[in-house]
Design an enzyme around this catalytic site. Structure first.
Site, PDB file in Angstrom:
ATOM      1  N   ASP A 111      64.505  49.506 163.446  1.00  0.00           N
ATOM      2  CA  ASP A 111      63.548  49.097 164.496  1.00  0.00           C
ATOM      3  C   ASP A 111      62.198  49.811 164.476  1.00  0.00           C
ATOM      4  OD1 ASP A 111      65.834  47.727 165.165  1.00  0.00           O
ATOM      5  OD2 ASP A 111      66.045  48.559 167.176  1.00  0.00           O
ATOM      6  N   LYS A 160      68.220  41.671 165.173  1.00  0.00           N
ATOM      7  CA  LYS A 160      69.362  41.956 166.052  1.00  0.00           C
ATOM      8  C   LYS A 160      68.959  41.786 167.515  1.00  0.00           C
ATOM      9  CE  LYS A 160      68.654  47.027 165.889  1.00  0.00           C
ATOM     10  NZ  LYS A 160      68.501  47.333 167.305  1.00  0.00           N
ATOM     11  N   CYS A 199      69.017  52.887 169.649  1.00  0.00           N
ATOM     12  CA  CYS A 199      69.441  51.983 168.567  1.00  0.00           C
ATOM     13  C   CYS A 199      69.994  52.711 167.350  1.00  0.00           C
ATOM     14  CB  CYS A 199      68.293  51.053 168.204  1.00  0.00           C
ATOM     15  SG  CYS A 199      67.961  49.878 169.536  1.00  0.00           S
TER      16      CYS A 199
HETATM   17  C1  C5J Z   1      65.564  50.964 170.200  1.00  0.00           C
HETATM   18  C2  C5J Z   1      65.244  50.633 172.545  1.00  0.00           C
HETATM   19  N1  C5J Z   1      65.238  50.452 169.027  1.00  0.00           N
HETATM   20  N2  C5J Z   1      65.066  51.924 172.789  1.00  0.00           N
HETATM   21  N3  C5J Z   1      65.385  50.173 171.290  1.00  0.00           N
HETATM   22  O1  C5J Z   1      65.973  52.103 170.304  1.00  0.00           O
HETATM   23  O2  C5J Z   1      65.259  49.818 173.461  1.00  0.00           O
END
Ligand code: C5J
Length: 224
Positions: free
Chosen positions: A24, A129, A162
């Protein structure tokens, strides 16, 4: 097999059976105007992970390892977004709402893209995702199994959300996982530190923690 110094013990891996998973590293989390900012976070804190992620990606590519990128986001009609998830955050700055980089956390929008410095190259799978974990409602697991992958190196953001969710999913599926601590980041430095400590505690309850310097040294040593 290559061994990297790690906590709580050396992490042994075969590059041909190991994937680097970069979680991400999207504009929506790292740049002003995206989902991270909409939830009230200081997004500049995540930028620290870009350089180390790049080092890890370059090292993995040079070693011929599989590199997989993930993106959190939803279909434009939000049919894959749980209402309970959409409802979070300030009204008018929620998933699907317009932001400076397009609709927040929606696939195809500018904010959903991976930051330019870490752009995937041809042949590197990108997993879209809908959840925090990269295994939930995605093709990641069959993709790894088809290629005989048994170990993961994990980098990206955020460490305690994540990255951790994906690590826990992977661990329960039998993958051996090492987190590259310096290539992960959080909006909350104390959560980052605690999340890394949780991985290696109790003899490595979720896996191992190492860093990009140790990874590059090990991979370069293997080629020398
Ligand atoms: C991730 C989030 N990628 N913090 N998303 O950690 O919402």
């Amino acid at each position: 097999m290559i061994e990297i110094p790690a906590d709580p013990s050396a992490f042994a891996f075969d590059p041909a059976r190991t994937a680097l998973v970069v979680i991400d590293m999207q504009r929506d989390f790292l740049e002003p105007g995206g989902f991270g900012a909409a939830l009230g976070n200081d997004v500049s804190l995540l930028a620290a992970a870009i350089g180390p992620c790049r080092v890890a990606i370059d090292a993995a590519r040079a070693a011929g390892m599989l590199v997989i990128h993930t993106r959190e986001g939803h279909r434009p009609d939000l049919s894959d977004a749980p209402p309970a998830k959409i409802a979070r955050g300030a009204p008018s700055r929620r998933i699907g709402d317009p932001g400076p980089m397009g609709r927040i956390l929606v696939r195809g929008e500018a904010g959903h893209e991976i930051v330019a410095a870490l752009a995937p190259i041809a042949g590197e799978p990108v997993i879209d995702k809908p959840g925090k974990g990269a295994f939930y409602a995605t093709e990641l697991e069959p993709m790894l199994r088809h290629r005989g992958i048994e170990a993961l190196l994990i980098a990206g953001v955020t460490t305690e959300v994540c990255v951790h969710t994906t690590l826990r999913e992977a661990n329960d599926r039998g993958f051996r996982c090492a987190v590259l601590g310096d290539a992960c980041a959080s909006y909350f430095p104390e959560f980052h530190a605690a999340a890394l400590a949780m991985v290696s505690a109790q003899g490595g309850i979720f896996g191992w923690v190492t860093d990009t310097a140790r990874l590059t040294a090990a991979l370069e040593g293997d080629r020398a």
